[in-house]
Design a protein around this motif. Structure first.
Motif, mmCIF file in Angstrom:
data_model
loop_
_atom_site.group_PDB
_atom_site.id
_atom_site.type_symbol
_atom_site.label_atom_id
_atom_site.label_comp_id
_atom_site.label_asym_id
_atom_site.label_seq_id
_atom_site.Cartn_x
_atom_site.Cartn_y
_atom_site.Cartn_z
ATOM 1 N N ASP A 12 -0.458 -3.939 -25.526
ATOM 2 C CA ASP A 12 -0.393 -4.531 -26.864
ATOM 3 C C ASP A 12 0.156 -5.952 -26.818
ATOM 4 O O ASP A 12 -0.197 -6.789 -27.650
ATOM 5 C CB ASP A 12 0.478 -3.667 -27.771
ATOM 6 C CG ASP A 12 -0.095 -2.264 -27.947
ATOM 7 O OD1 ASP A 12 -1.304 -2.151 -28.206
ATOM 8 O OD2 ASP A 12 0.661 -1.289 -27.809
ATOM 9 N N HIS A 15 -2.712 -8.287 -26.388
ATOM 10 C CA HIS A 15 -3.541 -8.368 -27.585
ATOM 11 C C HIS A 15 -2.896 -9.268 -28.636
ATOM 12 O O HIS A 15 -3.562 -10.106 -29.254
ATOM 13 C CB HIS A 15 -3.753 -6.974 -28.173
ATOM 14 C CG HIS A 15 -4.454 -6.036 -27.243
ATOM 15 N ND1 HIS A 15 -4.389 -4.657 -27.355
ATOM 16 C CD2 HIS A 15 -5.248 -6.265 -26.165
ATOM 17 C CE1 HIS A 15 -5.091 -4.097 -26.397
ATOM 18 N NE2 HIS A 15 -5.622 -5.056 -25.658
ATOM 19 N N SER A 16 -1.581 -9.101 -28.847
ATOM 20 C CA SER A 16 -0.887 -9.918 -29.845
ATOM 21 C C SER A 16 -0.845 -11.383 -29.434
ATOM 22 O O SER A 16 -0.956 -12.282 -30.276
ATOM 23 C CB SER A 16 0.529 -9.392 -30.068
ATOM 24 O OG SER A 16 0.513 -8.093 -30.616
ATOM 25 N N THR A 17 -0.688 -11.628 -28.147
ATOM 26 C CA THR A 17 -0.668 -13.003 -27.645
ATOM 27 C C THR A 17 -1.991 -13.704 -27.936
ATOM 28 O O THR A 17 -2.017 -14.854 -28.391
ATOM 29 C CB THR A 17 -0.390 -13.004 -26.132
ATOM 30 O OG1 THR A 17 0.901 -12.431 -25.904
ATOM 31 C CG2 THR A 17 -0.422 -14.414 -25.571
ATOM 32 N N VAL A 18 -3.096 -12.999 -27.704
ATOM 33 C CA VAL A 18 -4.418 -13.566 -27.987
ATOM 34 C C VAL A 18 -4.567 -13.858 -29.478
ATOM 35 O O VAL A 18 -5.082 -14.914 -29.880
ATOM 36 C CB VAL A 18 -5.523 -12.606 -27.509
ATOM 37 C CG1 VAL A 18 -6.894 -13.051 -28.023
ATOM 38 C CG2 VAL A 18 -5.539 -12.537 -25.985
ATOM 39 N N ARG A 19 -4.091 -12.932 -30.315
ATOM 40 C CA ARG A 19 -4.184 -13.126 -31.771
ATOM 41 C C ARG A 19 -3.393 -14.354 -32.215
ATOM 42 O O ARG A 19 -3.856 -15.141 -33.047
ATOM 43 C CB ARG A 19 -3.663 -11.889 -32.499
ATOM 44 C CG ARG A 19 -4.489 -10.621 -32.350
ATOM 45 C CD ARG A 19 -5.786 -10.664 -33.160
ATOM 46 N NE ARG A 19 -5.572 -10.935 -34.563
ATOM 47 C CZ ARG A 19 -5.330 -9.989 -35.490
ATOM 48 N NH1 ARG A 19 -5.252 -8.716 -35.125
ATOM 49 N NH2 ARG A 19 -5.183 -10.319 -36.758
ATOM 50 N N LEU A 20 -2.192 -14.520 -31.685
ATOM 51 C CA LEU A 20 -1.374 -15.669 -32.058
ATOM 52 C C LEU A 20 -2.047 -16.983 -31.651
ATOM 53 O O LEU A 20 -2.069 -17.955 -32.434
ATOM 54 C CB LEU A 20 0.000 -15.566 -31.409
ATOM 55 C CG LEU A 20 0.945 -14.510 -31.975
ATOM 56 C CD1 LEU A 20 2.170 -14.381 -31.082
ATOM 57 C CD2 LEU A 20 1.369 -14.851 -33.399
ATOM 58 N N ALA A 22 -5.140 -17.565 -31.264
ATOM 59 C CA ALA A 22 -6.303 -17.799 -32.125
ATOM 60 C C ALA A 22 -5.894 -18.418 -33.457
ATOM 61 O O ALA A 22 -6.697 -19.075 -34.123
ATOM 62 C CB ALA A 22 -7.054 -16.494 -32.369
ATOM 63 N N LEU A 23 -4.631 -18.207 -33.847
ATOM 64 C CA LEU A 23 -4.094 -18.812 -35.070
ATOM 65 C C LEU A 23 -3.454 -20.175 -34.798
ATOM 66 O O LEU A 23 -2.779 -20.724 -35.662
ATOM 67 C CB LEU A 23 -3.049 -17.872 -35.685
ATOM 68 C CG LEU A 23 -3.560 -16.527 -36.198
ATOM 69 C CD1 LEU A 23 -2.397 -15.629 -36.598
ATOM 70 C CD2 LEU A 23 -4.518 -16.723 -37.368
ATOM 71 N N GLU A 227 -0.359 -4.659 -37.328
ATOM 72 C CA GLU A 227 -0.613 -5.917 -36.629
ATOM 73 C C GLU A 227 -1.093 -7.004 -37.578
ATOM 74 O O GLU A 227 -0.711 -8.174 -37.446
ATOM 75 C CB GLU A 227 -1.632 -5.687 -35.501
ATOM 76 C CG GLU A 227 -2.019 -6.931 -34.717
ATOM 77 C CD GLU A 227 -0.929 -7.427 -33.764
ATOM 78 O OE1 GLU A 227 -1.276 -8.044 -32.749
ATOM 79 O OE2 GLU A 227 0.264 -7.213 -34.044
ATOM 80 N N GLU A 228 -1.939 -6.641 -38.542
ATOM 81 C CA GLU A 228 -2.410 -7.637 -39.499
ATOM 82 C C GLU A 228 -1.239 -8.218 -40.279
ATOM 83 O O GLU A 228 -1.143 -9.427 -40.488
ATOM 84 C CB GLU A 228 -3.432 -7.006 -40.453
ATOM 85 C CG GLU A 228 -4.705 -6.522 -39.785
ATOM 86 C CD GLU A 228 -5.408 -7.614 -38.995
ATOM 87 O OE1 GLU A 228 -5.473 -8.763 -39.489
ATOM 88 O OE2 GLU A 228 -5.881 -7.335 -37.883
ATOM 89 N N MET A 231 0.673 -10.684 -38.095
ATOM 90 C CA MET A 231 -0.002 -11.969 -37.918
ATOM 91 C C MET A 231 0.117 -12.824 -39.176
ATOM 92 O O MET A 231 0.330 -14.042 -39.103
ATOM 93 C CB MET A 231 -1.473 -11.744 -37.564
ATOM 94 C CG MET A 231 -1.682 -11.138 -36.186
ATOM 95 S SD MET A 231 -1.047 -12.180 -34.837
ATOM 96 C CE MET A 231 0.166 -11.070 -34.107
#
Length: 244
Positions: A12, A15-20, A22-23, A227-228, A231
């Motif tokens: 996880d 996954h969170s690192t990729v999401r951050l 992307a923002l 997670e949403e 973010m």
């Protein structure tokens, strides 16, 4: 650019690192726990009315043991969308998400009115008593610990210094236990400035408690416990940080 510390375990964490990123937020990895699979005997699937999942780590542990197929015909009651997606990825077809907290999971199972006990593969440590909660609704639970989380023993000095110097602006905390580990390992070293400036971004009020009790001043809680929600909270923090 705002820099966010991500404290959850792999996978996880990744996954969170990729999401951050992307923002357009920078991310620093700090896994404060590591999953270890346990090998207690598992019950046969026959006779159960479903399988309760309060963490995707339980599914990963079952998969590591090669035990998923034995239970894949049972309905899955997942605490949130992340664990629901993990169940679907592993081949479960009847997957229902509580889309929220432990209490929401209890409600989801109780309202489904299962006619047989629920199988509950779990971690070795629990934040809620599913057996007692569902027992109040006349639903039996068979719990088997299938994994445990090993805690980190230290936070690298470089990360402590970056927080103290304002180079890491905030951290994401997805559980009370992770928050407590971080507070125990850092509060003495961070000093007044670190406790004052660092943003503790938490998935729930329960997760926020150890950080507030340790003296962190900027403790924020996501509107949604998933997670949403995390973010959205991270992005709002970054925008407020850049506007100040």
């Amino acid at each position: 650019m705002t820099t966010i510390l991500v404290t959850r375990p792999e996978p996880d964490l990744g996954h969170s690192t990729v999401r951050l990123r992307a923002l357009n937020l920078d991310a620093v990895k700090l896994p404060l726990m590591r999953r270890v699979t346990l090998f207690h005997d598992l019950p046969p699937a026959e006779g159960f009315g479903g399988i309760a999942i309060s963490s995707a780590n339980a599914l990963r542990a079952l998969d590591e043991r090669g035990a998923v197929r034995a239970y894949e015909n049972l309905p899955v009651f997942a605490v949130g969308d992340g664990s629901a997606r993990e169940a679907q990825f592993l081949g479960f077809t009847d997957v229902r998400s509580a889309n929220g907290s432990f209490e929401d999971l209890v409600t989801l199972i109780a309202e489904s009115r299962p006619t047989a006990p629920i199988f509950y593969p779990s971690g070795s440590r629990l934040s809620g008593d599913l057996n007692a909660a569902l027992g109040a609704h006349g639903v039996g639970v068979t719990r088997v610990p299938v994994y445990e989380m090993e805690e980190a023993e230290e936070v690298p000095t470089a990360i402590i210094e970056q927080i103290r110097d304002g180079l890491i602006d905030a951290g994401l905390f997805y559980s009370r236990r992770t928050a407590a580990i971080f507070a125990d390992l850092t509060r003495a070293a961070l000093g007044e400035r670190g406790l004052e400036d660092f943003g503790a971004l938490c998935i729930s009020r329960k997760a926020a408690e150890p950080l507030a009790e340790a003296g962190f001043k900027r403790v924020l809680v996501a509107e949604r416990p998933d997670e949403e929600g995390m973010m959205v909270l991270a992005l709002a923090f970054a925008r407020a940080q850049n506007a100040s």
